[in-house]
Design a protein around this motif. Structure first.
Motif, PDB file in Angstrom:
ATOM      1  N   LYS A  41       0.827  -1.215   0.000  1.00 30.87           N
ATOM      2  CA  LYS A  41       0.000   0.000   0.000  1.00 30.87           C
ATOM      3  C   LYS A  41       0.856   1.257   0.000  1.00 30.87           C
ATOM      4  O   LYS A  41       0.545   2.240  -0.680  1.00 30.87           O
ATOM      5  CB  LYS A  41      -0.922  -0.013   1.222  1.00 30.87           C
ATOM      6  N   SER A  42       1.941   1.220   0.767  1.00 30.69           N
ATOM      7  CA  SER A  42       2.840   2.375   0.830  1.00 30.69           C
ATOM      8  C   SER A  42       3.510   2.623  -0.517  1.00 30.69           C
ATOM      9  O   SER A  42       3.620   3.777  -0.965  1.00 30.69           O
ATOM     10  CB  SER A  42       3.892   2.145   1.913  1.00 30.69           C
ATOM     11  N   TYR A  93       2.381   1.663  -3.529  1.00 28.61           N
ATOM     12  CA  TYR A  93       1.348   2.137  -4.459  1.00 28.61           C
ATOM     13  C   TYR A  93       1.058   3.625  -4.237  1.00 28.61           C
ATOM     14  O   TYR A  93       0.865   4.384  -5.191  1.00 28.61           O
ATOM     15  CB  TYR A  93       0.049   1.354  -4.257  1.00 28.61           C
ATOM     16  N   LYS A  94       1.031   4.032  -2.985  1.00 29.15           N
ATOM     17  CA  LYS A  94       0.726   5.427  -2.659  1.00 29.15           C
ATOM     18  C   LYS A  94       1.768   6.366  -3.264  1.00 29.15           C
ATOM     19  O   LYS A  94       1.426   7.430  -3.789  1.00 29.15           O
ATOM     20  CB  LYS A  94       0.664   5.590  -1.135  1.00 29.15           C
ATOM     21  N   ARG A  95       3.029   5.972  -3.203  1.00 24.80           N
ATOM     22  CA  ARG A  95       4.090   6.803  -3.779  1.00 24.80           C
ATOM     23  C   ARG A  95       3.949   6.900  -5.296  1.00 24.80           C
ATOM     24  O   ARG A  95       4.155   7.968  -5.891  1.00 24.80           O
ATOM     25  CB  ARG A  95       5.463   6.222  -3.426  1.00 24.80           C
ATOM     26  N   GLU A 139       1.184   6.458  -7.070  1.00 24.88           N
ATOM     27  CA  GLU A 139      -0.019   7.235  -7.387  1.00 24.88           C
ATOM     28  C   GLU A 139       0.236   8.727  -7.252  1.00 24.88           C
ATOM     29  O   GLU A 139      -0.237   9.536  -8.058  1.00 24.88           O
ATOM     30  CB  GLU A 139      -1.157   6.808  -6.453  1.00 24.88           C
ATOM     31  N   LYS A 140       1.013   9.092  -6.247  1.00 29.04           N
ATOM     32  CA  LYS A 140       1.349  10.506  -6.069  1.00 29.04           C
ATOM     33  C   LYS A 140       2.137  11.035  -7.258  1.00 29.04           C
ATOM     34  O   LYS A 140       1.978  12.192  -7.662  1.00 29.04           O
ATOM     35  CB  LYS A 140       2.160  10.677  -4.779  1.00 29.04           C
ATOM     36  N   LYS A 169      -4.019   9.198 -10.108  1.00 35.28           N
ATOM     37  CA  LYS A 169      -4.880   8.075  -9.740  1.00 35.28           C
ATOM     38  C   LYS A 169      -5.198   7.141 -10.899  1.00 35.28           C
ATOM     39  O   LYS A 169      -5.619   6.000 -10.699  1.00 35.28           O
ATOM     40  CB  LYS A 169      -6.181   8.602  -9.136  1.00 35.28           C
ATOM     41  N   LYS A 205      -2.210   0.197 -12.656  1.00 38.11           N
ATOM     42  CA  LYS A 205      -1.664  -0.501 -11.491  1.00 38.11           C
ATOM     43  C   LYS A 205      -1.059  -1.847 -11.860  1.00 38.11           C
ATOM     44  O   LYS A 205      -0.095  -2.318 -11.220  1.00 38.11           O
ATOM     45  CB  LYS A 205      -2.771  -0.686 -10.442  1.00 38.11           C
TER      46      LYS A 205
END
Length: 506
Positions: free
Chosen positions: A268-269, A271-273, A275-276, A280, A284
């Protein structure tokens, strides 16, 4: 001239093979901790630096921070913590010049074979010069800083290039004058090399596509370490480096253990980077490997450079299999055509053990696949030889530092006790009781392909190549040299010498 005779002085107390990070690190440790021992460095290439001199592809850089890829004894002073090859070479050249190491290096010396004579406690090492001439060196101890992959031959993925009319390049043999301006480039691969090349070529190329069969977990971080640069302004250089190095070692250890213990949280961490950086709507699937983070080494994306090139439309990532190569590119198994003027096969390295040197003891060839690692540094029943195989889950130099320090203490113990042989002894009866472990708990292709040539690994220390630096460092420093397993013996020959005398091989 005749060959070396028994009883004559050795050329060196220690012969170091390789003038890359491992070899230079060992030489520096000897200058600091074994000043009364002679040493020489033989390097098959024309320059020092090893990996950082061999690879010349665009953007080549470290995939570890230089506060841990740098040596414990030499602060990293550049602003960028993720450094390019020229900066790393500058760092190494400064070390060899300031510490008097350069005069000990012999370039253009490829080690072909090394045979140990127990009666004289002497290695006879055959080297081949660039003109084909073969000569001999002798040494009491050999330290292999020759790296972990084959410098001469990369991994061959077996591509049938068929009708393709453009250029095909492997990153290990990058042409010096390659002009890719305005060209369509396809980089096959998804590892650290591909992730480095794609954004670096995107500034001049028309478009660069990273074609991957399997995605890799990617981790973005700034190329500059803000805390490190702040500390350097307010603290003495060495103290600032020590604090930053400690912080990064702890962070590496924490991140690796977190990935192994709580992989979904780490996913999750990551993916968050991404996506930033990409927004969005990013695909993926292109960033979701079929394995957990740190089952293979994470790919570093400094300053989001790959993602920036993708946002600018200069680069893209495609996940598919190759159906065939056609005249103007690559036909994919999904029917799509990737047009290409240049194809770069960043498909991985080929592992090599002991620098492909023919190692023997008393004329009997050593099969490293039948030997156990001892403290990640030496091998069972193999005297006076040490090696560096760096960490897969941390910086290479961390192992190089502790191995160099350990070998220096072994050498000093030998001198103090009047012994000439240090050998990790594993009896057949003891070996039967060892439970063998997977030497590399990593699913990376190059690791899996090379396992059959790797030494054995036991579950229990010290007969293993461990992957936990903090614990290894404590053990290597705190545990006694004379531990009942490392056997120290005397030999009849004089194992001292200071002058190099190259002699023709028979």
């Amino acid at each position: 001239m005749t060959g070396t005779t028994a009883g004559s002085p050795t050329d060196f107390d220690v012969l170091i093979v390789g003038a890359g990070i491992s070899g230079i690190g060992m030489a520096a440790h000897m200058e600091m901790h074994c000043p009364d021992h002679s040493y020489g460095i033989v390097e098959m290439r024309d320059n020092l630096g090893g990996t950082w001199d061999l690879f010349r592809y665009p953007g080549i850089r470290s995939d570890s921070d230089m506060h841990t890829l740098g040596f414990v004894f030499e602060p990293w002073k550049h602003e960028k913590s993720i450094a390019d090859a020229p900066a790393i070479l500058d760092y190494l050249n400064t070390i060899v010049d300031e510490r008097g190491i350069r005069e000990h290096i012999r370039y253009g010396h490829r080690v072909i074979s090394a045979d140990f004579d127990r009666s004289t406690a002497r290695w006879t090492v055959t080297v081949e010069l660039q003109d084909g001439e073969k000569k001999r060196l002798t040494a009491n101890f050999v330290y292999l800083g020759s790296g972990y992959y084959d410098y001469d031959e990369p991994y061959d993925a077996g591509f049938e290039l068929g009708e393709f009319k453009g250029q095909v390049i492997h990153p290990q043999f990058w042409p010096q004058d390659l002009d890719y301006s305005g060209k369509k480039v396809v980089v096959i691969g998804s590892g650290a090399t591909a992730v480095t090349i794609v954004p670096s070529m995107s500034d001049k190329a028309e478009h660069v596509t990273m074609l991957q069969r399997t995605p890799t977990w990617m981790f973005s971080r700034p190329a500059k370490d803000g805390l490190a640069n702040f500390l350097r302004k307010i603290l003495p250089e060495e103290l600032a480096y020590k604090i930053t190095r400690f912080k990064n070692i702890k962070m590496q250890d924490f991140s690796f253990k977190m990935a192994r213990n709580r992989p979904e949280k780490v996913k999750k961490s990551l993916y968050k980077r991404i996506e930033k950086a990409l927004g969005k709507d990013y695909n993926k699937t292109d960033f979701t490997p079929p394995y957990d983070p740190w089952d293979q080494r994470l790919c570093l994306v400094p300053d989001d450079d790959l993602f920036a090139a993708m946002r600018a439309g200069k680069a893209s990532v495609v996940t598919a299999k190759i159906a065939r190569f056609v005249e103007n590119g690559i036909q994919l198994d999904n029917g799509d055509l990737l047009e290409a003027d240049i194809i770069i096969t960043a498909t991985g390295l080929k592992l090599a053990i002991a620098g492909k040197i023919d190692v023997s003891v008393g004329g009997e060839k050593v099969d490293f696949a039948q030997r156990y690692y001892y403290k990640g540094c030496m091998f069972s029943n193999l005297p006076n030889l040490a090696v560096v195989f760096g960490y897969l889950n941390a910086s290479w130099t961390l192992r190089a530092d502790i191995n160099s320090d350990y070998v220096c203490r072994v050498l000093n113990h030998m001198k103090a006790t009047g012994t000439q042989i240090a050998e990790p002894v594993l009896t057949p009866a003891e070996e039967v009781t060892l439970e063998e472990d997977d030497i590399f708990d990593f699913s990376s292709g190059y690791i899996q392909r090379g396992k059959h040539i790797m030494p054995k690994n036991a579950v229990e220390y010290p007969w293993r190549l461990n992957q936990e630096y903090i614990l290894d460092r404590k053990r290597m420093v705190d545990e006694p040299i004379d531990d009942g397993l490392l056997d120290f013996q005397r030999a009849g020959a004089n194992a001292r010498g200071s002058e190099e005398t190259l002699e023709p091989a028979e």
